[in-house]
Design a protein around this motif. Sequence first.
Motif, PDB file in Angstrom:
ATOM      1  N   ALA A  90      12.096  30.941 -26.800  1.00 28.16           N
ATOM      2  CA  ALA A  90      12.796  29.680 -27.056  1.00 28.16           C
ATOM      3  C   ALA A  90      14.171  29.926 -27.669  1.00 28.16           C
ATOM      4  O   ALA A  90      15.155  29.275 -27.299  1.00 28.16           O
ATOM      5  CB  ALA A  90      11.953  28.802 -27.977  1.00 28.16           C
ATOM      6  N   ASN A  91      14.248  30.885 -28.599  1.00 23.42           N
ATOM      7  CA  ASN A  91      15.523  31.154 -29.287  1.00 23.42           C
ATOM      8  C   ASN A  91      16.571  31.777 -28.376  1.00 23.42           C
ATOM      9  O   ASN A  91      17.772  31.600 -28.597  1.00 23.42           O
ATOM     10  CB  ASN A  91      15.283  32.059 -30.494  1.00 23.42           C
ATOM     11  N   ILE A  92      16.142  32.527 -27.362  1.00 22.75           N
ATOM     12  CA  ILE A  92      17.125  33.166 -26.475  1.00 22.75           C
ATOM     13  C   ILE A  92      17.288  32.398 -25.161  1.00 22.75           C
ATOM     14  O   ILE A  92      17.901  32.891 -24.219  1.00 22.75           O
ATOM     15  CB  ILE A  92      16.758  34.639 -26.193  1.00 22.75           C
ATOM     16  N   GLY A  93      16.712  31.177 -25.099  1.00 26.15           N
ATOM     17  CA  GLY A  93      16.991  30.281 -23.986  1.00 26.15           C
ATOM     18  C   GLY A  93      16.114  30.427 -22.764  1.00 26.15           C
ATOM     19  O   GLY A  93      16.486  29.964 -21.680  1.00 26.15           O
ATOM     20  N   THR A  97      14.531  24.912 -19.609  1.00 21.63           N
ATOM     21  CA  THR A  97      14.242  23.979 -18.518  1.00 21.63           C
ATOM     22  C   THR A  97      12.737  23.783 -18.398  1.00 21.63           C
ATOM     23  O   THR A  97      11.937  24.637 -18.823  1.00 21.63           O
ATOM     24  CB  THR A  97      14.789  24.501 -17.175  1.00 21.63           C
ATOM     25  N   ALA A  98      12.358  22.667 -17.785  1.00 21.93           N
ATOM     26  CA  ALA A  98      10.925  22.356 -17.638  1.00 21.93           C
ATOM     27  C   ALA A  98      10.214  23.395 -16.780  1.00 21.93           C
ATOM     28  O   ALA A  98       9.060  23.754 -17.046  1.00 21.93           O
ATOM     29  CB  ALA A  98      10.774  20.963 -17.027  1.00 21.93           C
ATOM     30  N   LYS A  99      10.900  23.907 -15.758  1.00 27.62           N
ATOM     31  CA  LYS A  99      10.284  24.904 -14.883  1.00 27.62           C
ATOM     32  C   LYS A  99      10.022  26.206 -15.631  1.00 27.62           C
ATOM     33  O   LYS A  99       8.933  26.787 -15.534  1.00 27.62           O
ATOM     34  CB  LYS A  99      11.203  25.169 -13.681  1.00 27.62           C
ATOM     35  N   GLU A 100      11.030  26.674 -16.383  1.00 30.50           N
ATOM     36  CA  GLU A 100      10.849  27.901 -17.173  1.00 30.50           C
ATOM     37  C   GLU A 100       9.744  27.726 -18.205  1.00 30.50           C
ATOM     38  O   GLU A 100       8.910  28.615 -18.407  1.00 30.50           O
ATOM     39  CB  GLU A 100      12.165  28.261 -17.869  1.00 30.50           C
ATOM     40  N   MET A 101       9.734  26.560 -18.869  1.00 26.98           N
ATOM     41  CA  MET A 101       8.732  26.297 -19.882  1.00 26.98           C
ATOM     42  C   MET A 101       7.332  26.288 -19.278  1.00 26.98           C
ATOM     43  O   MET A 101       6.388  26.842 -19.854  1.00 26.98           O
ATOM     44  CB  MET A 101       9.021  24.950 -20.555  1.00 26.98           C
ATOM     45  N   GLY A 102       7.182  25.653 -18.107  1.00 29.85           N
ATOM     46  CA  GLY A 102       5.879  25.591 -17.450  1.00 29.85           C
ATOM     47  C   GLY A 102       5.343  26.969 -17.115  1.00 29.85           C
ATOM     48  O   GLY A 102       4.155  27.255 -17.315  1.00 29.85           O
TER      49      GLY A 102
END
Length: 442
Positions: A90-93, A97-102
């Motif tokens: 999360a800290n390095i980005g 996005t929702a896709k990356e998070m999923g």
Amino acid sequence: MDKISVQFDYCYALELRPPLKETSFSIGLQVVIPFLLAGFGTVAAGMVLDIVQHWTVFTEVTEVFILVPALLGLKGNLEMTLASRLSTAANIGQMDTAKEMGKMVMGNLALIQVQATVVGFLASIAAVIFGWIPEGHFKLGHAVLLCASSVSTAFIASLLLGLIMIGVIIASRKVGINPDNVATPIAASLGDLITLALLAGISTGLYKQLDHNDYVNPLVCAIFVALTPVWVLIARRIPPTREVLYSGWEPVIIAMAISSVGGLILDKTVSNPNFAGIAVFSPVINGVAGNLVAVQASRISTYLHMTALPMVEPNPPPRKCPTPCSTFFGSSVNSRSARVLFLLVAPGHLVFLYAINSMQGGHTTLTSIFIAFYLAAALLQVVILLYLADWMVHWMWGRGMDPDNFSIPYLTALGDLLGTGFLALCFHILWLIGDRDTDVGD
């Protein structure tokens, strides 16, 4: 393995962000509330262990005590590692996005289910071996009971805590709080209580089936083992978790073995009626130390991810071993956080001891000499762990190993071993010098 780890970090840390600007006050402000919540969670776990130690399954199958530190240690081996890994992402980005998070969420949930099943199974084997060696006899029914209880507890607890961790990290980023400061303590605040309650309930239920339905325990083991390939397939589809799936077993398994040694100490100490009072304090002293060192390890790892890429030379120059002065009295943000975390130990434990005393928990009256010995053990435990965290995270980073995946399992397992060992030593010394009132071990 080093080369693969370096490639992984290159792929996922190409865009470096400046480290967060934090003062000692801001670190303390963000850490203290989760720390207290986590501490009260360990107090609740200690109260539960103090009660269930007298249940039939714990008195008839004493090897269940050996499972306690190993399964409670899963929060360090799996959930805190998950929290550290996702906090760094999360800290390095990597979760913007929702896709990356999923992808990160699905992959990491599947990964910890695989790890929980395997570690739960191995922890039961360790409990059987440690219980069999001193006693010299082996009961197949008890061995299968330990396996079924351990695997099912590890699986369910890891799933629940994994979901909670993901929610905490996402919420932290949305409100502008550094997830490193809050995620791992919150994992611990519920981790010990949930895991211990599940272990007591599941093992009691399965123990009742031994005489009437002897097929239940093997069936439970078979179901959870059969689900493992499904989680493996899901974890393999996500690049970050695929790497951990192949290379992240060593710290988890070694940490489980270290915690099991602590469990053996707990088993032998609790089995002595003079030292039954240790049960209520063991989750507290181990949980507090594990929470603090996990925060520090996660912070140092995030700092390294955000400020520099791993070394790529095949033979990197060895980093100078840190001194206690550089760890605790340096000018860096990591030294500031080490001081803040250390200063939380004594007042935190006093609050937790007061809570235990107020609820009339345990079998030990809190005399001034007991509190002095207890605090000395807790402070020594945390000093050792914070120093080891400073050395270990940088040592792993310099060899291309991601500290998020490797450091926390070792550190929390060592915390379990040190805490249980120091606590048992305190009880023995107090007994020898005569600090034993009618409550001790009664």
